[in-house]
Design a protein around this motif. Structure first.
Motif, PDB file in Angstrom:
ATOM      1  N   MET A 100      55.956  71.172  49.785  1.00  0.00           N
ATOM      2  CA  MET A 100      54.589  70.873  49.329  1.00  0.00           C
ATOM      3  C   MET A 100      54.210  69.462  49.773  1.00  0.00           C
ATOM      4  O   MET A 100      55.063  68.632  50.071  1.00  0.00           O
ATOM      5  N   LYS A 101      52.868  69.221  49.761  1.00  0.00           N
ATOM      6  CA  LYS A 101      52.363  67.909  50.181  1.00  0.00           C
ATOM      7  C   LYS A 101      52.461  66.888  49.052  1.00  0.00           C
ATOM      8  O   LYS A 101      52.224  67.224  47.885  1.00  0.00           O
ATOM      9  N   GLU A 147      56.293  65.877  53.213  1.00  0.00           N
ATOM     10  CA  GLU A 147      56.590  67.240  52.776  1.00  0.00           C
ATOM     11  C   GLU A 147      57.760  67.082  51.795  1.00  0.00           C
ATOM     12  O   GLU A 147      58.853  66.672  52.186  1.00  0.00           O
ATOM     13  N   GLU A 187      59.806  71.556  46.625  1.00  0.00           N
ATOM     14  CA  GLU A 187      59.068  72.144  45.494  1.00  0.00           C
ATOM     15  C   GLU A 187      59.796  71.843  44.183  1.00  0.00           C
ATOM     16  O   GLU A 187      61.013  72.033  44.103  1.00  0.00           O
ATOM     17  N   ARG A 243      50.870  72.362  38.149  1.00  0.00           N
ATOM     18  CA  ARG A 243      50.063  72.294  39.370  1.00  0.00           C
ATOM     19  C   ARG A 243      49.081  71.134  39.179  1.00  0.00           C
ATOM     20  O   ARG A 243      48.353  71.108  38.182  1.00  0.00           O
ATOM     21  N   ALA A 258      50.977  64.815  44.190  1.00  0.00           N
ATOM     22  CA  ALA A 258      51.637  65.874  44.949  1.00  0.00           C
ATOM     23  C   ALA A 258      50.979  67.179  44.515  1.00  0.00           C
ATOM     24  O   ALA A 258      50.213  67.192  43.552  1.00  0.00           O
ATOM     25  N   GLU A 259      51.295  68.266  45.200  1.00  0.00           N
ATOM     26  CA  GLU A 259      50.658  69.520  44.800  1.00  0.00           C
ATOM     27  C   GLU A 259      51.182  70.026  43.450  1.00  0.00           C
ATOM     28  O   GLU A 259      50.462  70.653  42.692  1.00  0.00           O
ATOM     29  N   ARG A 260      52.469  69.749  43.173  1.00  0.00           N
ATOM     30  CA  ARG A 260      53.062  70.136  41.892  1.00  0.00           C
ATOM     31  C   ARG A 260      54.093  69.090  41.464  1.00  0.00           C
ATOM     32  O   ARG A 260      54.606  68.344  42.301  1.00  0.00           O
ATOM     33  N   THR A 262      40.208  64.331  49.035  1.00  0.00           N
ATOM     34  CA  THR A 262      41.302  65.303  49.111  1.00  0.00           C
ATOM     35  C   THR A 262      42.623  64.550  49.235  1.00  0.00           C
ATOM     36  O   THR A 262      42.634  63.351  49.531  1.00  0.00           O
ATOM     37  N   ILE A 263      43.724  65.266  49.066  1.00  0.00           N
ATOM     38  CA  ILE A 263      45.039  64.633  49.185  1.00  0.00           C
ATOM     39  C   ILE A 263      45.258  64.143  50.626  1.00  0.00           C
ATOM     40  O   ILE A 263      45.897  63.107  50.846  1.00  0.00           O
ATOM     41  N   VAL A 278      43.356  67.177  43.956  1.00  0.00           N
ATOM     42  CA  VAL A 278      44.461  67.842  44.656  1.00  0.00           C
ATOM     43  C   VAL A 278      44.204  69.342  44.715  1.00  0.00           C
ATOM     44  O   VAL A 278      44.489  69.997  45.709  1.00  0.00           O
ATOM     45  N   ALA A 279      43.670  69.898  43.642  1.00  0.00           N
ATOM     46  CA  ALA A 279      43.348  71.333  43.617  1.00  0.00           C
ATOM     47  C   ALA A 279      42.159  71.565  42.695  1.00  0.00           C
ATOM     48  O   ALA A 279      41.825  70.711  41.870  1.00  0.00           O
TER      49      ALA A 279
END
Ligand code: ZN
Ligand code: ZN
Length: 367
Positions: A1-2, A17, A20, A32, A128-130, A344-345, A365-366
């Motif tokens: 994940m980013k 990267e 996870e 998330r 981060a994404e998560r 955005t990220i 991020v989301a």
């Protein structure tokens, strides 16, 4: 994940990267990430002046002001369910058996100083994404605060100071008569950034008459302050002694400038039995000199107290979440105005290197 990470050795900041996050213990939760706010500390870390990576990593994932949605919980987690919104606290306990505070789950009072802080000191942050964490470090947030929940952490700084203020005010002889809270009291907020404006809102809902005293800030910030029912006084236009003369004794000063020399010198104008609350840490941006003899002489003579709570407790986060809901009802739309821009990220690394723009900048991020 980013994830967005800083490499202190290399002096680099970029997207990485990252593996996870997963449930490793029954009390863990995977979250998330929705929004991450950034502040002066992030900029200091991004310019390699402070911050440290976890022991097993060459980089530190940034971000300590986050809002996320729970995606998975460990078998022992009861308090939080998938789909709920949560805000993580920042500080995590040290490992010392003899640290009573950390062993009681209160790293905000850590005795060894070897605590970690996610996104700041020795532990990865939330940009981060998560991310995963023990459920006890996550505070549930009602769905109605989806767009502004990212302001919880900065408000929790002010909430910590105000909770300690309320403790100190209990010493006053009339506290026993039930005269608590801010009714009839005057507060001056020093600064006009997000912590200052959120702190002003928290003082106003407790009944204080609030003046925001700041350099610059004509226009948008002044208009915002006035929409809250606070006075906005520009330091260039009026000296503090004239403000005191005009409005009367100042019972509380809330410093939210990052502890500039001017803000500390302002304590000279605090009234009798007054309390000076600090949210900044003096000297972060370099040493300065103040006439401590003069200032402290006045503090003792006038029976004043300085409080500088370094870190919010879980309780302060809960107070912040409750207050965000209260502010949303009292001043519809106001909290959203504190968020000056969203990115955005992928855009975040470049923005971290630029000077701050407007109030709170947030990475979406989301959705
Ligand atoms: Zn921050
Ligand atoms: Zn400790």
């Amino acid at each position: 994940m980013k994830a967005v990470a800083v490499f202190p050795e290399e002096h680099a900041l970029r997207l990485v990267e990252h593996r996870e996050p997963t449930i490793l213990a029954p009390g863990d939760v995977v979250v998330r990430v929705l929004d991450v706010g950034f502040c002066g500390i992030d900029r200091e870390i991004a310019s390699f002046r402070t911050g440290s990576s976890p022991a097993d990593s060459s980089y530190l994932i940034l971000g300590h002001e986050a809002l996320g949605e729970v995606v998975e919980v460990g078998s022992a987690v009861r308090r939080i369910r998938p789909g709920e919104l949560v805000v993580p606290t920042v500080r995590r306990p040290c490992r010392h058996e003899t640290c009573r505070a950390c062993r009681m789950g209160r790293p905000d009072f850590c005795l060894s100083g070897e605590y970690t802080q996610r996104g700041i000191k020795g532990a990865h942050g939330f940009l981060a994404e998560r991310f995963s964490d023990d459920a006890r470090w996550l505070q549930p947030v009602p769905r109605e605060l989806r767009d502004v929940g990212v302001l919880t952490q900065p408000l929790a700084l002010a909430e910590t100071a105000i909770a300690e203020l309320e403790q100190v005010q209990k010493r006053l002889p009339w506290a026993a008569l039930g005269e608590t809270g801010g009714s009839g009291k005057r507060a001056v907020v020093l600064g006009a950034g997000p912590v200052a404006l959120l702190g002003a809102m928290a003082l106003i809902v407790r009944g204080y008459k609030v003046a925001i005293y700041s350099r610059g800030g004509r226009g948008e910030k002044a208009e915002f302050a006035e929409s809250l029912g606070a006075q906005f006084v520009r330091a260039e236009e009026e000296k503090l002694d004239s403000l005191v003369h005009r409005t009367g004794r100042i019972d509380v000063m809330l410093e939210a400038t990052g502890a500039t020399p001017e803000a500390l010198a302002a304590m000279e104008h605090l009234g009798r039995n007054g309390v000076y609350l600090m949210t900044g840490i003096p000297g972060r941006r370099g040493a300065f000199t103040l006439d401590a003899g003069h200032l402290l002489h006045g503090m003792v003579q006038r029976n004043q107290v300085i409080i500088g709570p370094a870190h919010p407790s879980a309780e302060a986060y809960r107070a912040a979440i409750q207050d965000l809901a209260l502010f949303s009802r009292r001043w519809p739309g106001a909290l959203a105005r504190l968020i000056s821009s969203r990115m955005t990220i992928d855009e975040a690394p470049a923005v971290f290197r630029k000077p701050a723009a407007g109030l709170k900048q947030v990475v979406s991020v989301a959705d």
